[in-house]
Design an enzyme around this catalytic site. Structure first.
Site, PDB file in Angstrom:
ATOM      1  N   GLN A  55      33.229 -16.167  -1.339  1.00  0.00           N
ATOM      2  CA  GLN A  55      32.167 -15.437  -2.280  1.00  0.00           C
ATOM      3  C   GLN A  55      31.805 -14.131  -1.753  1.00  0.00           C
ATOM      4  O   GLN A  55      31.915 -13.704  -0.680  1.00  0.00           O
ATOM      5  CB  GLN A  55      30.844 -16.273  -1.568  1.00  0.00           C
ATOM      6  CG  GLN A  55      30.451 -17.622  -2.072  1.00  0.00           C
ATOM      7  CD  GLN A  55      29.255 -18.199  -1.659  1.00  0.00           C
ATOM      8  OE1 GLN A  55      28.412 -17.925  -1.206  1.00  0.00           O
ATOM      9  NE2 GLN A  55      28.883 -19.508  -2.354  1.00  0.00           N
ATOM     10  N   ASP A  56      31.658 -13.196  -2.904  1.00  0.00           N
ATOM     11  CA  ASP A  56      31.282 -11.895  -2.837  1.00  0.00           C
ATOM     12  C   ASP A  56      29.714 -11.673  -3.262  1.00  0.00           C
ATOM     13  O   ASP A  56      29.476 -12.201  -4.278  1.00  0.00           O
ATOM     14  CB  ASP A  56      31.994 -11.174  -3.752  1.00  0.00           C
ATOM     15  CG  ASP A  56      33.494 -11.057  -3.309  1.00  0.00           C
ATOM     16  OD1 ASP A  56      34.025 -12.143  -2.612  1.00  0.00           O
ATOM     17  OD2 ASP A  56      34.284  -9.868  -3.501  1.00  0.00           O
ATOM     18  N   ARG A  67      17.683  -4.838   6.953  1.00  0.00           N
ATOM     19  CA  ARG A  67      17.903  -6.309   6.650  1.00  0.00           C
ATOM     20  C   ARG A  67      18.627  -6.999   7.619  1.00  0.00           C
ATOM     21  O   ARG A  67      19.806  -6.281   8.290  1.00  0.00           O
ATOM     22  CB  ARG A  67      19.045  -6.533   5.420  1.00  0.00           C
ATOM     23  CG  ARG A  67      18.388  -6.054   3.917  1.00  0.00           C
ATOM     24  CD  ARG A  67      19.473  -6.134   3.048  1.00  0.00           C
ATOM     25  NE  ARG A  67      18.914  -5.613   1.572  1.00  0.00           N
ATOM     26  CZ  ARG A  67      18.333  -6.319   0.645  1.00  0.00           C
ATOM     27  NH1 ARG A  67      18.304  -7.405   0.935  1.00  0.00           N
ATOM     28  NH2 ARG A  67      17.950  -5.585  -0.534  1.00  0.00           N
ATOM     29  N   HIS A  70      20.582 -11.571  10.877  1.00  0.00           N
ATOM     30  CA  HIS A  70      20.850 -12.874  10.423  1.00  0.00           C
ATOM     31  C   HIS A  70      22.144 -13.383  10.963  1.00  0.00           C
ATOM     32  O   HIS A  70      23.174 -12.820  11.324  1.00  0.00           O
ATOM     33  CB  HIS A  70      21.184 -12.580   8.984  1.00  0.00           C
ATOM     34  CG  HIS A  70      20.069 -12.175   7.815  1.00  0.00           C
ATOM     35  ND1 HIS A  70      20.104 -11.150   7.001  1.00  0.00           N
ATOM     36  CD2 HIS A  70      18.539 -12.162   8.403  1.00  0.00           C
ATOM     37  CE1 HIS A  70      18.880 -11.083   6.671  1.00  0.00           C
ATOM     38  NE2 HIS A  70      18.063 -11.270   7.549  1.00  0.00           N
ATOM     39  N   HIS A 126      24.030 -10.389  12.062  1.00  0.00           N
ATOM     40  CA  HIS A 126      24.437  -9.158  11.188  1.00  0.00           C
ATOM     41  C   HIS A 126      23.336  -8.538  10.608  1.00  0.00           C
ATOM     42  O   HIS A 126      22.426  -9.236  10.023  1.00  0.00           O
ATOM     43  CB  HIS A 126      25.581  -9.366  10.409  1.00  0.00           C
ATOM     44  CG  HIS A 126      25.884  -8.330   9.594  1.00  0.00           C
ATOM     45  ND1 HIS A 126      25.240  -8.243   7.926  1.00  0.00           N
ATOM     46  CD2 HIS A 126      26.164  -7.079   9.715  1.00  0.00           C
ATOM     47  CE1 HIS A 126      25.563  -7.108   7.395  1.00  0.00           C
ATOM     48  NE2 HIS A 126      26.284  -6.438   8.180  1.00  0.00           N
ATOM     49  N   TYR A 139      29.487  -7.781   0.708  1.00  0.00           N
ATOM     50  CA  TYR A 139      29.687  -8.769   1.594  1.00  0.00           C
ATOM     51  C   TYR A 139      30.910  -9.876   0.926  1.00  0.00           C
ATOM     52  O   TYR A 139      30.728 -10.265  -0.174  1.00  0.00           O
ATOM     53  CB  TYR A 139      28.679  -9.866   1.945  1.00  0.00           C
ATOM     54  CG  TYR A 139      27.572  -9.085   2.158  1.00  0.00           C
ATOM     55  CD1 TYR A 139      26.873  -8.598   3.396  1.00  0.00           C
ATOM     56  CD2 TYR A 139      26.609  -8.592   1.080  1.00  0.00           C
ATOM     57  CE1 TYR A 139      25.741  -8.209   3.739  1.00  0.00           C
ATOM     58  CE2 TYR A 139      25.376  -7.987   1.527  1.00  0.00           C
ATOM     59  CZ  TYR A 139      24.900  -7.830   2.714  1.00  0.00           C
ATOM     60  OH  TYR A 139      23.772  -7.185   2.932  1.00  0.00           O
ATOM     61  N   ASP A 150      20.744 -20.974   8.079  1.00  0.00           N
ATOM     62  CA  ASP A 150      20.523 -19.660   8.526  1.00  0.00           C
ATOM     63  C   ASP A 150      19.901 -19.422   9.895  1.00  0.00           C
ATOM     64  O   ASP A 150      19.056 -20.176  10.100  1.00  0.00           O
ATOM     65  CB  ASP A 150      19.735 -19.268   7.083  1.00  0.00           C
ATOM     66  CG  ASP A 150      20.198 -18.872   5.867  1.00  0.00           C
ATOM     67  OD1 ASP A 150      21.270 -18.903   5.866  1.00  0.00           O
ATOM     68  OD2 ASP A 150      19.452 -18.485   4.765  1.00  0.00           O
TER      69      ASP A 150
END
Length: 199
Positions: A55-56, A67, A70, A126, A139, A150
């Protein structure tokens, strides 16, 4: 593409070598062969190859936005992170139980001048702060995102002592409600298995 180690075991800096002339520049931002050959030679590296990234994603943040922090529970996730436009102060925290750097953080400058990728193996929190007026961060992750896995720790947690370079202008409501490092580290220690103690 050159690959450098960092103070956090398993975390790598992938450094492209841009060709610049009067028109601007051209750079290969990622080379799967170089990446795979490097990891194959490292017996301590996670069993991850370029083809594993599935996944991008891309985020855009204005100056001062934070941000983070996480992470992901379970098997975690590996990721490649780069700043395609602007500059960010990127921070990792090791959450691998048994790691010699457990609970330790390291910061990196990612920008659209050097085009450095950060390779993050599973087992890290991160986050980043946007430094330019407009900042795009890309990402790539090695498994589909599952919101049920999460993890989040407050960006200003006093035990992590992360030094953000700018006053924090904006965070999400989710990040504002994030838990503490004490809570997460206690939960990680309680769920750790011998197989998790690799570093």
């Amino acid at each position: 593409m050159r690959i450098d180690t960092t103070d956090l075991p398993g975390v790598l800096l992938l450094r492209p070598e841009p060709f610049r002339d009067h028109r601007g520049f051209f750079t290969r931002t990622f080379d799967a062969t170089v990446f795979d050959e490097y990891l194959a030679k490292d017996p301590t590296a996670p069993n991850i190859r370029a083809s594993d990234f599935v996944q991008d994603s891309q985020s855009r943040s204005l100056r001062g936005v934070v941000r983070g922090m996480h992470g992901r529970s379970g098997a975690g996730e590996a990721k490649l992170v780069r700043c395609a436009h602007g500059a960010v102060h990127d921070v990792l925290v090791d959450i691998r139980c048994g790691s010699t750097t457990f609970g330790r953080s390291q910061a990196f400058l990612l920008d659209d001048v050097e085009f450095t990728h950060l390779f993050v193996p599973p087992g890290f929190l991160h986050g980043f702060q946007a430094l330019a007026e407009v900042n795009d961060v890309c990402y790539r992750i090695d498994r589909p995102h599952d919101p049920h896995q999460d993890l989040a720790v407050a960006h200003d947690d006093p035990d992590l002592e992360i030094a953000w370079p700018l006053p924090v202008t904006t965070i999400s409501s989710r990040d504002a409600a994030a838990g503490s490092w004490k809570e997460l580290s206690a939960a990680l220690a309680a769920s750790a298995k011998p197989a998790d103690l690799r570093r």
